[in-house]
Write a protein that holds these residues in place. Structure first.
Motif, PDB file in Angstrom:
ATOM      1  N   GLN B 209       0.833  -1.201   0.000  1.00 13.99           N
ATOM      2  CA  GLN B 209       0.000   0.000   0.000  1.00 13.99           C
ATOM      3  C   GLN B 209       0.866   1.249   0.000  1.00 13.99           C
ATOM      4  O   GLN B 209       1.695   1.445   0.894  1.00 13.99           O
ATOM      5  CB  GLN B 209      -0.902   0.022   1.240  1.00 13.99           C
ATOM      6  N   LEU B 210       0.656   2.049  -1.003  1.00 17.09           N
ATOM      7  CA  LEU B 210       1.346   3.339  -1.081  1.00 17.09           C
ATOM      8  C   LEU B 210       0.360   4.426  -0.664  1.00 17.09           C
ATOM      9  O   LEU B 210      -0.703   4.572  -1.275  1.00 17.09           O
ATOM     10  CB  LEU B 210       1.833   3.594  -2.515  1.00 17.09           C
ATOM     11  N   THR B 211       0.710   5.162   0.381  1.00 14.85           N
ATOM     12  CA  THR B 211      -0.134   6.283   0.792  1.00 14.85           C
ATOM     13  C   THR B 211       0.564   7.577   0.407  1.00 14.85           C
ATOM     14  O   THR B 211       1.747   7.761   0.724  1.00 14.85           O
ATOM     15  CB  THR B 211      -0.389   6.251   2.306  1.00 14.85           C
ATOM     16  N   VAL B 212      -0.156   8.434  -0.299  1.00 15.36           N
ATOM     17  CA  VAL B 212       0.408   9.710  -0.737  1.00 15.36           C
ATOM     18  C   VAL B 212      -0.450  10.841  -0.186  1.00 15.36           C
ATOM     19  O   VAL B 212      -1.655  10.881  -0.449  1.00 15.36           O
ATOM     20  CB  VAL B 212       0.468   9.784  -2.282  1.00 15.36           C
ATOM     21  N   TRP B 213       0.167  11.692   0.590  1.00 14.94           N
ATOM     22  CA  TRP B 213      -0.513  12.899   1.047  1.00 14.94           C
ATOM     23  C   TRP B 213      -0.082  14.027   0.117  1.00 14.94           C
ATOM     24  O   TRP B 213       1.122  14.271  -0.049  1.00 14.94           O
ATOM     25  CB  TRP B 213      -0.090  13.264   2.467  1.00 14.94           C
ATOM     26  N   SER B 214      -1.022  14.669  -0.514  1.00 13.67           N
ATOM     27  CA  SER B 214      -0.632  15.730  -1.441  1.00 13.67           C
ATOM     28  C   SER B 214      -1.576  16.910  -1.312  1.00 13.67           C
ATOM     29  O   SER B 214      -2.773  16.750  -1.081  1.00 13.67           O
ATOM     30  CB  SER B 214      -0.641  15.210  -2.888  1.00 13.67           C
ATOM     31  N   SER B 215      -1.015  18.088  -1.482  1.00 15.01           N
ATOM     32  CA  SER B 215      -1.813  19.306  -1.462  1.00 15.01           C
ATOM     33  C   SER B 215      -2.421  19.474  -2.850  1.00 15.01           C
ATOM     34  O   SER B 215      -1.850  20.111  -3.725  1.00 15.01           O
ATOM     35  CB  SER B 215      -0.913  20.494  -1.120  1.00 15.01           C
ATOM     36  N   SER B 236      -3.744  -0.245  -4.903  1.00 20.57           N
ATOM     37  CA  SER B 236      -2.600  -0.160  -3.992  1.00 20.57           C
ATOM     38  C   SER B 236      -2.231   1.274  -3.660  1.00 20.57           C
ATOM     39  O   SER B 236      -1.258   1.505  -2.947  1.00 20.57           O
ATOM     40  CB  SER B 236      -1.366  -0.826  -4.622  1.00 20.57           C
ATOM     41  N   VAL B 237      -2.934   2.228  -4.226  1.00 20.34           N
ATOM     42  CA  VAL B 237      -2.583   3.629  -4.000  1.00 20.34           C
ATOM     43  C   VAL B 237      -3.701   4.306  -3.213  1.00 20.34           C
ATOM     44  O   VAL B 237      -4.880   4.153  -3.530  1.00 20.34           O
ATOM     45  CB  VAL B 237      -2.351   4.377  -5.334  1.00 20.34           C
ATOM     46  N   HIS B 238      -3.304   5.013  -2.208  1.00 20.00           N
ATOM     47  CA  HIS B 238      -4.249   5.715  -1.334  1.00 20.00           C
ATOM     48  C   HIS B 238      -3.798   7.166  -1.286  1.00 20.00           C
ATOM     49  O   HIS B 238      -2.668   7.446  -0.888  1.00 20.00           O
ATOM     50  CB  HIS B 238      -4.180   5.058   0.051  1.00 20.00           C
ATOM     51  N   VAL B 239      -4.652   8.067  -1.745  1.00 17.74           N
ATOM     52  CA  VAL B 239      -4.287   9.494  -1.713  1.00 17.74           C
ATOM     53  C   VAL B 239      -5.095  10.184  -0.620  1.00 17.74           C
ATOM     54  O   VAL B 239      -6.317   9.987  -0.518  1.00 17.74           O
ATOM     55  CB  VAL B 239      -4.538  10.176  -3.076  1.00 17.74           C
ATOM     56  N   ILE B 240      -4.393  10.946   0.181  1.00 15.66           N
ATOM     57  CA  ILE B 240      -5.044  11.734   1.232  1.00 15.66           C
ATOM     58  C   ILE B 240      -4.722  13.200   0.999  1.00 15.66           C
ATOM     59  O   ILE B 240      -3.563  13.566   0.767  1.00 15.66           O
ATOM     60  CB  ILE B 240      -4.557  11.318   2.639  1.00 15.66           C
ATOM     61  N   THR B 241      -5.751  13.990   0.995  1.00 15.87           N
ATOM     62  CA  THR B 241      -5.583  15.426   0.871  1.00 15.87           C
ATOM     63  C   THR B 241      -5.885  16.042   2.224  1.00 15.87           C
ATOM     64  O   THR B 241      -7.038  16.113   2.619  1.00 15.87           O
ATOM     65  CB  THR B 241      -6.568  15.984  -0.173  1.00 15.87           C
ATOM     66  N   PRO B 242      -4.850  16.444   2.938  1.00  9.19           N
ATOM     67  CA  PRO B 242      -5.129  17.072   4.235  1.00  9.19           C
ATOM     68  C   PRO B 242      -5.629  18.496   4.004  1.00  9.19           C
ATOM     69  O   PRO B 242      -6.199  18.780   2.949  1.00  9.19           O
ATOM     70  CB  PRO B 242      -3.762  17.032   4.912  1.00  9.19           C
ATOM     71  N   GLU B 243      -5.478  19.386   4.964  1.00  6.53           N
ATOM     72  CA  GLU B 243      -5.817  20.782   4.685  1.00  6.53           C
ATOM     73  C   GLU B 243      -5.015  21.222   3.470  1.00  6.53           C
ATOM     74  O   GLU B 243      -3.840  20.881   3.345  1.00  6.53           O
ATOM     75  CB  GLU B 243      -5.405  21.704   5.840  1.00  6.53           C
ATOM     76  N   VAL B 244      -5.656  21.982   2.600  1.00  7.85           N
ATOM     77  CA  VAL B 244      -4.952  22.517   1.438  1.00  7.85           C
ATOM     78  C   VAL B 244      -4.993  24.041   1.522  1.00  7.85           C
ATOM     79  O   VAL B 244      -6.069  24.633   1.616  1.00  7.85           O
ATOM     80  CB  VAL B 244      -5.587  22.015   0.128  1.00  7.85           C
ATOM     81  N   VAL B 519     -16.836  14.651   5.160  1.00  5.43           N
ATOM     82  CA  VAL B 519     -15.540  13.998   4.944  1.00  5.43           C
ATOM     83  C   VAL B 519     -15.153  14.184   3.482  1.00  5.43           C
ATOM     84  O   VAL B 519     -15.975  13.991   2.593  1.00  5.43           O
ATOM     85  CB  VAL B 519     -15.628  12.486   5.258  1.00  5.43           C
ATOM     86  N   HIS B 520     -13.915  14.572   3.248  1.00  9.01           N
ATOM     87  CA  HIS B 520     -13.470  14.755   1.863  1.00  9.01           C
ATOM     88  C   HIS B 520     -11.966  14.509   1.773  1.00  9.01           C
ATOM     89  O   HIS B 520     -11.270  14.448   2.784  1.00  9.01           O
ATOM     90  CB  HIS B 520     -13.793  16.177   1.382  1.00  9.01           C
ATOM     91  N   GLY B 521     -11.493  14.340   0.558  1.00 10.09           N
ATOM     92  CA  GLY B 521     -10.058  14.293   0.337  1.00 10.09           C
ATOM     93  C   GLY B 521      -9.375  13.052   0.863  1.00 10.09           C
ATOM     94  O   GLY B 521      -8.254  13.133   1.355  1.00 10.09           O
ATOM     95  N   ASP B 522     -10.029  11.917   0.768  1.00  6.76           N
ATOM     96  CA  ASP B 522      -9.383  10.675   1.199  1.00  6.76           C
ATOM     97  C   ASP B 522      -9.945   9.557   0.334  1.00  6.76           C
ATOM     98  O   ASP B 522     -11.107   9.173   0.473  1.00  6.76           O
ATOM     99  CB  ASP B 522      -9.675  10.428   2.686  1.00  6.76           C
ATOM    100  N   THR B 523      -9.107   9.029  -0.546  1.00  4.62           N
ATOM    101  CA  THR B 523      -9.623   8.068  -1.528  1.00  4.62           C
ATOM    102  C   THR B 523     -10.017   6.739  -0.898  1.00  4.62           C
ATOM    103  O   THR B 523     -10.716   5.953  -1.522  1.00  4.62           O
ATOM    104  CB  THR B 523      -8.600   7.802  -2.653  1.00  4.62           C
TER     105      THR B 523
END
Lengths: 166, 775
Positions: B209-215, B236-244, B519-523
């Motif tokens: 599992q690859l987790t990517v946090w990106s703005s 296998s890819v999980h993108v999380i968008t924290p505060e942008v 809830v938003h920004g979390d695949t």
């Protein structure tokens, strides 16, 4: 070659060994974990990293951690505790409250710096005019709000703080 | 549905964390064993890479890995472009350049170290031997025969040609009393979100599992593209968008650094962080605008516009980013503005130059269209010696003409341009302003009054007209305790949908906004979504939320009706109760929710659980509109331009939260002030970005702006059930031409009919001097 420093941050004393070139903002964020202070430009232009150093608003991206040795720093995380009557029990500083009431923020990135600069403004000038607020915020950039709600937030806080004094 | 919260100026739910420094942006994330990466970037606009010596960097303190473009050949796919135009040349950008660099700032190597500062230090130790090539900077020269070609597989620098024609243009120009021509330059801009970009990636080899946090503004699209670029399954890819910390389109993209940081985390088995410096943000995050527009308008003596022809040279930069080629075509769709222009022709030439790519920056093609048509309407008025308001009024479609189809092939949903114009003229005291202007002119003082009546294309959009899906998703879950989670495919980054979607939820289900969590920004948590851009999150995303809420309300009504012995359609949801309109009997909201989960007393055949998902596909775009009026004063001695007054009337359809709408309008207007009066991305003849810092690139400060007087008209959109249109870009679209029209109006006594943006003191001073001499 690390240097020993002692800095009081938000009322708590920290003894640290730091690289002489470590920026105060990186000290606050990476060493102390106080990530409420943001970095927007590294060149003193945007004001996102503004903190209070011995009560004065400074841009912590162009202060070295070693320069803060022996000083007192207030960051956004510690501001509420400093508000009159709040003490350690929390709540919000009137400026924070103003930003919430008046929609003085959108993405929130410039907000901690805006709030701390506004705190300094209201200490120097408890009843600033619109033009004075605009001038005082000239070193803090916001790309979201167009500033108008920020002006209203500062006015809200000024009113609230003057009531508190009376 | 009782509207207790929709339409009210609710304080934001987002704010308590943000005003206390408790939000988490990408750089706030700390993971054990975090490594840091830094990029070596080309100092040349155009050069061949002869060799790269990484030996010093590799042995520097703290460095664990140094990679060049050559090391990565075949490992990571190119930067994606979602736009497809006929006969468009491909210009694939490698994530690290390996043989040739095509803009200043293009990365050629990277360094990974265990400390932030060590990574930065080591990038200086990488030695690159470049063979400089002739830079191509000016887009018009780029089109000349014999010009150096950026992409050697082609014979010229033309990326594409795109044409659009509607109506009988030859007839229009033949019937014209006058043809008015003007060349307009819409300068290159830098978006400058206050938070630069940033990426953190972490790989768990056991779970793959690859987790990517990106703005980013588009977490799901980013996940899909990362899977393709890295050659790993999307699951296998999980993108999380924290505060942008702001986007304005600049984070509506897929950047090399996002794939590279993900790759490094997988390769090293360590979490890796990259935070863009402001200097990098100027050089390597997309730019906006950058068009040269040659415009001709055919008019009758009475001010009726018969036809418009526009030739656009769009400077696309060196490579395509996600939507680069598409942006100028939006200018084409909206070129008629809010006027009944029977015949138009648009010819766009997209050009490669040795610069960073242009792409969607707040407004994305529509500010350019509005600038063109609104400057031209003022030129028509000046030429015919008519008031600018009169010429506009003359060409508006009537309210009964809507839905109104333009010759560019779009259909405006609903509008009343007359009403917003009259309101703006009244609010600004337009007549008095004109009298004041005449009086001041006699005293040697020069104020200008500028008008802009705009229409924009928003709520992007029907999938048929979008490169990769124009719908939006929303899942609503009522949890067993009666608390509600709204999972939205939109990805707000300052717009406030945690609040406005909670307002919809509260009204549909008869709850309080605090009962509802958005809830938003979390695949991994949110079903596939498109994201936040093109003023779509509220009108498209909000409609998906509304539809899911209605599905759950209907299900809860069935359950409650069964429990109460009442007809479900007779039940209303109010103050946390479900009430029979007929008998006034009621049960607690929580009781019906409990029944859905305990599942012992459900109506026969009804599934347990309370979870509803909608993928809302809009039938059309929406077309918000409005009128902006402003006043500037030009200093007759220095050429300084002061913005004195600003009046805006905007119509974004129904409003969920007026506080948020005002915030969007203010912010947009001030960004437009930036374009009109202050900002310009300047590349010199060597392709060096000489406005590469906030020191040299002036975004508006608080003191540059007067009090903004905003108001609204409300014309609901028929395109979605809540009548929403969208407002994220109205300011940058409507305000820029109003400001320029005001400056030109101020300078009219000096014989000035046009000047380009940004309005520079020196240029104004020269024009006034020239005008005085001519007198």
């Amino acid at each position: 070659m690390a240097v020993e420093i002692q800095v009081r941050v938000n009322g708590k004393t920290h003894d640290s060994r730091v690289e002489p070139r470590l920026l105060l903002v990186h000290y606050l964020r990476d060493v102390l974990g106080l990530t409420g202070t943001h970095i927007g430009c590294e060149t003193s232009l945007c004001g996102a990293c503004t903190v209070l150093l011995d009560g004065k608003a400074v841009k912590s991206c162009t202060v070295l951690a070693v320069q803060a040795d022996g000083s007192e720093v207030t960051t956004i995380e510690g501001l509420a505790a400093q508000a009159p009557g709040n003490g350690a029990k929390g709540g919000l500083h009137p400026v924070q409250e103003g930003f919430w009431e008046k929609h003085g923020l959108q993405c929130g990135y410039c907000t901690p710096g805006m709030i701390l600069t506004s705190v300094q403004l209201l200490e120097d000038n408890p009843d600033p005019s619109e033009a004075e607020i605009r001038r005082a915020l000239a070193g803090n950039l916001c790309r979201c709000t167009g500033y108008q709600h920020i002006i209203e937030a500062v006015r809200y806080a000024a009113k609230k703080m003057s009531k508190g004094k009376r | 549905m009782a509207m207790r919260y929709i339409g009210k100026p609710l304080k934001r739910k987002e704010d308590p964390r943000l005003i206390q420094g408790l939000g988490h942006y990408v750089d706030d994330l700390q993971l054990a064993g975090m490594h840091y990466t830094g990029f070596v970037r080309s100092p040349h606009a155009h050069a061949r890479i002869r060799s790269i010596d990484t030996s010093k960097a590799r042995t520097a303190a703290g460095v664990v890995l140094v990679l060049t473009g050559a090391d990565l050949q075949g490992a990571i796919g190119p930067v994606p472009c979602a736009a497809q135009l006929p006969d468009m040349k491909l210009a694939l950008r490698p994530v690290l350049a390996h043989d040739r660099v095509r803009f200043v700032g293009e990365p050629v190597a990277l360094v990974v170290a265990t400390e932030r500062y060590a990574a930065r230090d080591a990038t200086d130790l990488v030695e690159v031997d470049y063979e400089p090539l002739t830079p191509v900077v000016n887009p018009e020269k780029a089109l000349e025969k014999g010009c150096t070609v950026l992409h050697e597989q082609y014979s010229d620098n033309i990326a594409y040609r795109w044409e659009l024609e509607g109506g009988d243009l030859a007839k229009a120009f033949k019937a014209a009393d006058k043809v008015i021509r003007q060349r307009l330059v819409n300068q290159r801009l830098i978006p400058v979100a206050m938070e630069p970009r940033g990426v953190v990636a972490d790989y768990k080899p056991g779970e793959k599992q690859l987790t990517v946090w990106s703005s980013t503004q588009i977490p799901h699209l980013l996940r899909t593209q990362l899977a393709v670029m890295l050659g790993v399954p999307e699951s296998s890819v999980h993108v999380i968008t924290p505060e942008v910390g702001g986007g304005f389109g600049s984070k509506l993209n897929v950047y090399p650094e996002e794939a590279l940081v993900g790759y490094l985390a997988m390769r090293l088995g360590q979490p890796v962080k990259w935070i863009e410096s402001r200097r990098e943000n100027f050089l390597c995050t997309i730019h906006g605008r950058d068009q040269i527009d040659d415009v001709e308008v055919a008019v009758k003596r009475d001010g009726t516009v018969l036809g418009l022809r526009c030739k656009v040279i769009a400077d696309l930069g060196a490579y395509y980013q996600l939507l680069t080629p598409l942006i100028p075509t939006l200018t084409g769709l909206m070129i008629c503005g809010c006027y009944k222009i029977p015949a138009v022709r648009m010819e766009i030439t997209g050009v490669f130059t040795n610069k960073m790519a242009t792409d969607a920056y707040r407004g994305a093609g529509r500010p350019e269209a509005t600038y063109i048509i609104e400057r031209m309407m003022d030129l028509v008025a000046a030429e015919l010696k008519k008031d600018p308001a009169e010429v506009r009024r003359k060409n508006f479609p009537q309210p009964k003409d809507f839905p109104y189809a333009t010759p560019t092939g779009v259909t405006y949903d609903s509008a009343n341009y007359q009403k917003s114009l009259e309101l703006a003229l009244r609010n600004s005291n337009y007549k008095r302003l004109r009298q004041e202007q005449a009086k001041l002119r006699r005293q040697g003082r020069y104020i200008g009054i500028g008008l802009s009546t705009y229409v924009e294309i928003c709520a992007m959009g029907p999938s048929s007209a979008m490169p990769a899906g124009g719908w939006e998703s929303a899942t609503v879950r009522v949890e067993p305790t009666g608390k509600v989670n709204i999972l939205t495919g939109s990805s707000p980054h300052g717009q406030g949908q945690e609040t406005s979607f909670a307002q919809i939820g509260a009204d549909v289900l008869g709850l309080e906004p605090d009962d509802i969590n958005v809830v938003h920004g979390d695949t991994a948590r949110v079903p596939y979504g498109i994201g936040t851009f093109g003023s779509r999150a509220t009108a498209v995303g909000g409609t998906a939320v509304y539809k899911s809420l209605v599905k759950l309300r209907d299900k809860l009504a069935q359950i409650a009706g069964h429990l109460m012995g009442e007809a479900p359609q007779k039940l209303v949801f109010r103050q946390k109760r479900i009430i029979s309109k007929a008998t006034k009997k009621s049960i607690a909201f929580g009781e019906a929710v409990g029944a859905a989960y305990v599942a012992k007393t459900l109506p026969p055949g009804l599934e347990p659980g309370l979870d509803a998902t909608t993928f809302f596909e809009p039938s059309n775009f929406t077309f918000p509109f409005g009128v902006h009026v402003c006043v500037v004063e030009v200093d007759a001695d220095t050429g300084d331009v002061k913005l004195q007054k600003y009046v805006a009337v905007d119509d974004c359809g129904n409003v969920l939260n007026p506080l948020l709408v005002d915030g969007q309008v203010h912010g947009g207007i001030v960004q437009a002030v930036g374009q009109a009066l202050l900002e310009e991305a300047v590349y010199d003849e060597h392709g060096q970005l000489i406005t590469g810092e906030l020191m040299d690139y002036a975004i508006p400060r608080a003191a540059d702006i007067p009090w903004l007087e905003t108001s609204r008209t409300v014309t609901p959109s028929p395109v979605n059930p809540l009548g929403l249109k969208g407002v994220g870009e109205a300011g940058t679209i409507g305000a820029t031409p109003a400001l320029l029209n005001a400056v030109v109006d101020a300078l009219a006594p000096f014989g000035v009919r046009h000047l380009d943006m940004p309005v520079k003191r020196e240029r104004v001073w020269q024009l006034m001097r020239k005008g005085r001499r001519a007198k």
